[in-house]
Write an enzyme that holds these catalytic residues in place. Structure first.
Site, mmCIF file in Angstrom:
data_model
loop_
_atom_site.group_PDB
_atom_site.id
_atom_site.type_symbol
_atom_site.label_atom_id
_atom_site.label_comp_id
_atom_site.label_asym_id
_atom_site.label_seq_id
_atom_site.Cartn_x
_atom_site.Cartn_y
_atom_site.Cartn_z
ATOM 1 N N LYS A 235 1.800 -1.954 0.927
ATOM 2 C CA LYS A 235 2.518 -0.833 1.573
ATOM 3 C C LYS A 235 2.911 -1.393 2.837
ATOM 4 C CE LYS A 235 -0.597 2.408 -0.990
ATOM 5 N NZ LYS A 235 -1.815 3.302 -1.226
ATOM 6 N N LEU A 236 2.199 -2.275 3.460
ATOM 7 C CA LEU A 236 2.570 -2.496 4.569
ATOM 8 C C LEU A 236 2.766 -4.243 4.445
ATOM 9 C CD1 LEU A 236 -0.151 -1.215 7.183
ATOM 10 C CD2 LEU A 236 2.218 -0.426 6.699
#
Lengths: 290, 290, 290, 290
Positions: free
Chosen positions: D231-232
């Site tokens: 996600k990051l």
């Protein structure tokens, strides 16, 4: 806030006051992420307090300062923590005022600010923290300083009693919870329940905390619960405020608001009046019990 | 847990011990919803501690008990809180053992259980709580009892030092946070940082708490952060446990587990050995400083 | 709980149902400490959900299962999530019942248990989670499955309405908060406020959560606040319970208690009655609006 | 923030958007203490959302507005929530722009501000909230509006993909948790894990929340945990920020800071580009799968 008369007296943990010494001693505290490798930090002599780092040398330096300070003759007796912190604050102020010691700047110490403004500082748990540990270590070597917590209980209640006797109000602002919250609020039950004096409770209650009521402890206990103990005047309950916010966020916002909205107030210099307040409370209690 | 040898020594708030007196005195505590009308409760002399109610008469009765107890000659001196709670526990035990006092049942008091098992109980904040307030009230009348917190700092550290010197381990189980958590954990920095003795930290760490690390206070500080202070042995960090759960839920579950999995252990009766432990610590420190 | 008739219908997040697939597919989830090096985990294709680890291959395998399943002709239309999860549950049950697939054991899947017991499962947020993402990915390739959230709103309210029409009670047990809590509780405002039907609210309310009221969101909103919305019958408010505890601690304790105190109950098999309930609700609403 | 170009697109709960309607409709929301008598409030037709009160008439008025709006021919089809909120926002804007309707003031509606700035608003859980309930009620009467959550999953991911394809960055600012947090963050796993496209994760992560990681849910999941899901971007992890603070405190502070430090930015008007972004994502996926 202290210098501008917004703070009359303080109840603190010992740790807050111990780590205040680093500022006066010129030792550095560093901001950091909280997820560092703590075993690695330990190996390198770095101490972590959540997102603050300091060298273990700073602890040793603060320890040495406390120990040499309490060896002075003036400390060789029993005293309350308000007196202890006042005497300690005087030495810290000298340190802070001495030029060229490489410290982070003048007038950064809470203990010194409180000494200058004669703001009494109590700690309910004086053995807790490195200040208490160093006093204990000195006691093993024969030092005769003892901290009299019962004297603190009476002195703090005497400050509240004096304010009320003069027709004033008593307001409490609580950052966090724990023993300092209890110590501050128990001034009213001490007057009412224990000493049997007529009193209605504190008049203002403002709390910034992360502690919720449902945990059942005193830290999260509501202003409303405090009413059942006589800690707060029930007629003033609707104007109490509890704000669930970190003090490091809430206090700067409130401080900015206070300075914007209110002029500085004359210092009350309550430390100079503390002994008189205790004498008057004591006389009132003895008169009532006869 | 005390009677079966699972608890060697205790650090408590004063409030937990004060409210323990109601059991021995036969006063009732009632379970309630937490959302009652507190102004109405105040009007009717009912005290609320989150979801527990008690009559204010129960406070007055506990207050009278503390005050008459500390007037005895044996209390007219300075002492640590372990000794104070031991002497108080003896009187509570007599009360608990007296037949027909209408109390809720025999052997319901923590102070009495600790006295019987000679389990030392410290409180880091002895002025805090109605026990401390009543001692303070008596001081206004000339009572000479003072509680020596520095003695407690040395005594608690001496218990840890003694266990380690005998080749044993030291494990801490923490319910909640606050001053008791700090007092328990600071035994290791007291030995290492302040007294300069070689030590690696506590060996076991189990914490039940609602306090989160991000609030920055000691209550929520992690086992990992404690490693940077020398409070815990870094090599044992992976086996530490922090459980974010209310103690009233977590402790019964752990207790049931402990009794199911482990036989009772012989009582250590550390109170009888406390003075000796302090003497040995003191001698070690003095030898090292020469 | 499902097999013994203690659960009539369920509102879940999609994520809980997606990760349930790993059990049926024979993929492993591992318990771990939560403080691992996440960049290192990423590098090694390990996914972390707080203190649970799984291989990213397990995600790909669950993704492939969802995508091949929804390509079947029966899924090429709009449907509510109760129907979708029922159809998915049937395929998962086949998988679970197939011998020798190396999975962790028979009957470990919630979706399969719900299918066998014909317990409807709704999700208020069906695009959220890898189930929703895979449906979306298939849609890019021409798949015609769409999930009809409005149908779910009516179907869930129809279940409550049907229970009340039969003279029964409606009890809600809430683990956590978020969209599932809102979806479950809004059944009553849907009947009263929106559809204009006479109803007094759910009859039982039991919530296990970490969310506190003061955060202002629905997750922490109290049973009492729910009364103002008509979600709960105000006369039954005193018997509602909110327990601030992690579901992984509270649910096993409650489950053990329920099995100890209560016999299994006959399955309600509400999925078989769902369409009829919606028809009756729809007819009632149309009759009222004429 | 929207008018000055600081917000490109939004993921919201339905409830936030439903209660936004009261501003445009001229209905009042009142600030209150959270400890009012809720049964009394219910009796008087007052709805409570923690410390906000509104008349139940305001709900009925918002309900009537939603229902009459969605009866328009343009709503008689399936659409994603970004389109739905855009069409709804246009009607709200007309309402807001109409003079003399007694509302609290011009330009107080979020939906209208988003429509004017062509900022897409998604909701992951569109059946949840009175907007969803009113759509469901209309469906019982034959309305043909359905909200296509799979379309939203693709559209939100397409916005991120488009930004990255243009060499830009993607930053997420999260107020609270729940389904909106998951929906926002899952854009990256949708691109990587599900659609198989090369991507490294969002570039900036700022979260204001009260949810702690230890509760195990997505609401409190850390930026670090998000790295394991892709996600990051892991290389940017050290500059992520999670602030445990109520959004009603934190957002005004951040907003004041942003306006003090930065000039307004040109509006991106992403709604006008949304269909194109989805087409390009779809084409890329189809090309890759051939």
């Amino acid at each position: 806030l202290i210098e501008n008369g917004f703070v009359d007296w303080i109840v603190s943990t010992g740790a807050n006051l111990y780590h205040d010494l680093h500022f006066a001693l010129g030792d550095s505290l560093h901001s950091a992420r909280p997820d560092l490798d703590d075993t690695e930090l330990r190996r390198n002599g770095i101490i972590r307090i959540y997102d603050i780092l300091l060298a273990s040398d700073a602890l040793l330096s603060a320890d040495a300062f406390v120990r040499s300070t309490v060896r002075a003759p003036i400390f060789q007796r029993g005293m309350g923590t308000a007196e202890f912190h006042y005497l300690l604050g005087r030495v810290v102020t000298e340190l802070e005022d001495r030029p060229g010691t490489g410290r982070t700047g003048p007038r950064t110490s809470l203990l010194a600010a409180a000494w200058r403004a004669e703001v009494p500082i109590f700690t309910p748990s004086p053995g807790d923290s490195s200040i208490g540990m160093n006093i204990a270590a000195e006691a093993l070597q024969g030092n005769r300083l003892t901290l009299d917590v019962a004297a603190d209980v009476n002195a703090s209640a005497a400050l509240v009693f004096d304010a009320k006797q003069r027709g004033g109000k008593s307001g409490v602002m609580i950052l966090g919870g724990g023993a300092p919250k209890n110590f501050l609020l128990q001034t009213e039950p001490h007057l009412q329940q224990v000493l049997g004096l007529p009193e209605a409770g504190h008049d203002y209650f403002l709390q910034l905390t992360d502690a919720r009521p449902d945990t059942g402890g005193l830290s999260g206990a509501t202003a409303s619960e405090a009413v059942t103990w006589g800690k707060l005047d029930p007629t003033l309950l609707p104007q109490t405020v509890t704000c669930y916010v970190d003090s490091t966020i809430g206090l700067p916002v409130i401080t900015a608001y206070a300075f914007r909205k209110r002029q500085p107030r004359p210092l009350k210099r309550l430390y100079t009046r503390l002994a008189g307040c205790v004498d008057r409370l004591s006389a009132t209690v003895r008169a009532a019990s006869n």
